[in-house]
Design a protein around this motif. Structure first.
Motif, mmCIF file in Angstrom:
data_model
loop_
_atom_site.group_PDB
_atom_site.id
_atom_site.type_symbol
_atom_site.label_atom_id
_atom_site.label_comp_id
_atom_site.label_asym_id
_atom_site.label_seq_id
_atom_site.Cartn_x
_atom_site.Cartn_y
_atom_site.Cartn_z
ATOM 1 N N GLY A 13 0.825 -1.197 0.000
ATOM 2 C CA GLY A 13 0.000 0.000 0.000
ATOM 3 C C GLY A 13 0.861 1.249 0.000
ATOM 4 O O GLY A 13 2.002 1.230 0.479
ATOM 5 N N ALA A 14 0.328 2.325 -0.562
ATOM 6 C CA ALA A 14 1.004 3.621 -0.528
ATOM 7 C C ALA A 14 0.085 4.587 0.190
ATOM 8 O O ALA A 14 -1.053 4.793 -0.250
ATOM 9 C CB ALA A 14 1.299 4.117 -1.938
ATOM 10 N N ALA A 145 8.055 9.689 -0.686
ATOM 11 C CA ALA A 145 7.900 10.812 -1.614
ATOM 12 C C ALA A 145 7.226 11.977 -0.924
ATOM 13 O O ALA A 145 6.500 11.798 0.067
ATOM 14 C CB ALA A 145 7.066 10.376 -2.817
ATOM 15 N N LEU A 146 7.477 13.158 -1.460
ATOM 16 C CA LEU A 146 6.720 14.349 -1.062
ATOM 17 C C LEU A 146 5.918 14.803 -2.269
ATOM 18 O O LEU A 146 6.469 14.898 -3.382
ATOM 19 C CB LEU A 146 7.662 15.482 -0.657
ATOM 20 C CG LEU A 146 8.229 15.439 0.753
ATOM 21 C CD1 LEU A 146 9.395 16.415 0.869
ATOM 22 C CD2 LEU A 146 7.157 15.761 1.794
ATOM 23 N N VAL A 147 4.638 15.055 -2.075
ATOM 24 C CA VAL A 147 3.828 15.670 -3.131
ATOM 25 C C VAL A 147 3.317 16.984 -2.562
ATOM 26 O O VAL A 147 2.663 16.997 -1.501
ATOM 27 C CB VAL A 147 2.646 14.772 -3.550
ATOM 28 C CG1 VAL A 147 1.846 15.447 -4.669
ATOM 29 C CG2 VAL A 147 3.138 13.403 -4.003
ATOM 30 N N LEU A 177 4.553 10.715 1.591
ATOM 31 C CA LEU A 177 3.969 9.413 1.256
ATOM 32 C C LEU A 177 4.986 8.297 1.499
ATOM 33 O O LEU A 177 6.185 8.495 1.306
ATOM 34 C CB LEU A 177 3.573 9.354 -0.225
ATOM 35 C CG LEU A 177 2.510 10.324 -0.735
ATOM 36 C CD1 LEU A 177 2.373 10.177 -2.252
ATOM 37 C CD2 LEU A 177 1.177 10.043 -0.071
ATOM 38 N N GLY A 178 4.466 7.146 1.883
ATOM 39 C CA GLY A 178 5.338 5.984 2.056
ATOM 40 C C GLY A 178 4.512 4.712 2.069
ATOM 41 O O GLY A 178 3.289 4.750 1.877
ATOM 42 N N GLN A 179 5.204 3.603 2.316
ATOM 43 C CA GLN A 179 4.504 2.323 2.319
ATOM 44 C C GLN A 179 3.624 2.191 3.560
ATOM 45 O O GLN A 179 4.006 2.594 4.650
ATOM 46 C CB GLN A 179 5.525 1.187 2.289
ATOM 47 C CG GLN A 179 6.323 1.180 0.994
ATOM 48 C CD GLN A 179 7.374 0.092 0.966
ATOM 49 O OE1 GLN A 179 7.670 -0.529 1.977
ATOM 50 N NE2 GLN A 179 7.939 -0.126 -0.209
#
Ligand code: ACO
Length: 345
Positions: A13-14, A145-147, A177-179
């Motif tokens: 999952g993310a 990640a960064l959004v 964001l991550g797992q």
């Protein structure tokens, strides 16, 4: 320096690990706008739902707001900037024509070596970025990640055009964001574009097709041009349709939605989309009365405020939806994985 990402096979999952937001301190009310153009608080509020907006001051740029929002998201997620593999910045008002504002943010937060790129999808940019970064995390190509959605459209609006200048505000919103465990995080998306409608909302001059000249500047062709009613009709249809499609892909219906977090352009558009899904108003988040339409920043600012207000709990199903120039649109269904209070992510 190249970041070496060790690929993990399989799908996980993310999810969203942390949120952040930044808005300029300068508040511009509808009454303030009455001094600039022929308008009224009554017209603006009844037609849009907006009471006031934040406007960037001198020396305050898109990258500054984006950097602030990203730092908050990292700290909220308890993630070190050095562990970020990807910085996606959704913006159509970057500091420069190029390079990407994401590169300025990457440097300033210290995400050394992370890949960094801007997304140009106007007000749908953040929901586009969320889907893209989420998919990269799900495959294992990116770990964290960064959004960030960041815009200072105050610098692109025509302050003599009452039909547009009253609508927009400046700001930035970010997520780390991550797992997350399977079944949490991003569960379904429905994105799209209809480029045949590009003329309904655009900045005509300043690109390579129409380079700036003194004549074009005098005609305000470097400013945002919008066919408001066309955008309105399109937005009402596409918001509802894309949300229903994303829910369907997640194997859900509107009954499963705990909180609807739509792009904050016009409260009448939001109400129409909510009615399409038969969502009661307690399950619809709005904050456009205080910020106006902050373009790519609007959905992540709304998400950040909803989280900070305690309106998002572990296991909640959120629908994040946006539409913008292009025309572009997209909806993401997210099952919230964070538990508040116990520090678990
Ligand atoms: N104050 C007073 N009167 C105004 C103003 C104002 N600020 N702006 C327009 N009017 C007048 C118009 O001149 C018109 O007068 P007329 O009837 O004498 O010609 C009248 O109000 C009605 O104008 P409409 O454009 O028909 O008003 P409408 O109800 O459609 O509302 C609005 C306009 C708010 C812009 C609406 O169309 C809208 O929200 N559209 C969607 C815009 C949107 O979401 N844009 C963001 C896209 S996201 C992105 O990518 C940036």
């Amino acid at each position: 320096m190249t970041k070496h990402v060790h690929h993990r096979s399989g799908v996980c999952g993310a999810g969203i690990l942390g949120v952040g937001m930044a808005v300029p301190s300068q508040v511009v009310t509808n009454a303030d706008l009455e001094q600039i153009v022929d308008t009224s608080d009554e017209w603006i509020f009844t037609r849009t739902g907006i009471r006031e907006r934040r406007i960037a001051g001198p020396g305050e740029y898109t990258s500054d707001l984006a950097t602030d929002a990203c730092r908050q998201a990292l700290s909220d997620a308890e993630v070190d900037a050095k562990d970020i593999d990807l910085v996606l910045c959704a913006t159509t008002s970057g500091d420069h024509l190029w390079p990407a504002t994401a590169c300025l943010v990457q440097d300033r937060i210290g995400a050394q070596g992370a890949q960094a790129v801007d997304i140009s999808a106007a007000c749908a940019g953040f929901v586009y970025g969320l889907q893209m970064a989420g998919a990269l995390i799900q495959t294992g190509a990116v770990r964290k990640a960064l959004v960030v959605g960041a815009d200072t459209l105050s610098r692109h609006v025509d302050w003599t055009d009452r039909s547009t200048c009253v609508l927009f505000g400046d700001g930035a919103g970010a997520v780390a964001l991550g797992q997350v465990p399977a079944g949490y995080g991003l569960l379904g998306s429905a994105m799209g574009a209809d480029g045949s409608r590009f003329g309904d909302l655009l900045i005509p001059a300043g690109g390579t097709r129409m380079p700036l000249t003194p004549e074009l500047l005098a005609e305000h062709k470097d400013k945002l041009l919008m066919h408001g009613q066309e955008v309105f009709k399109f937005a009402v249809r596409i918001m509802g349709e894309s949300c229903l499609a994303a829910l369907d892909r997640a194997g859900m219906t509107p009954d499963d939605v705990n909180l609807f977090i739509p792009h904050q352009a016009n409260v009448r558009i939001i109400r129409a989309a909510a009615e399409r899904m038969r969502l009661p108003k307690e399950r619809v988040f709005t904050n456009l009365d205080r910020y106006g339409n902050t373009s790519a920043a609007s959905v992540p600012i709304a998400l950040c405020e909803a989280v900070r207000m305690g309106r998002v709990r572990q296991n909640d199903v959120l629908v994040l939806v946006g539409f913008g120039a292009g025309m572009t649109w997209g909806a993401n269904v997210v099952r919230w994985s964070r538990a508040e209070g116990d520090g678990s992510r």
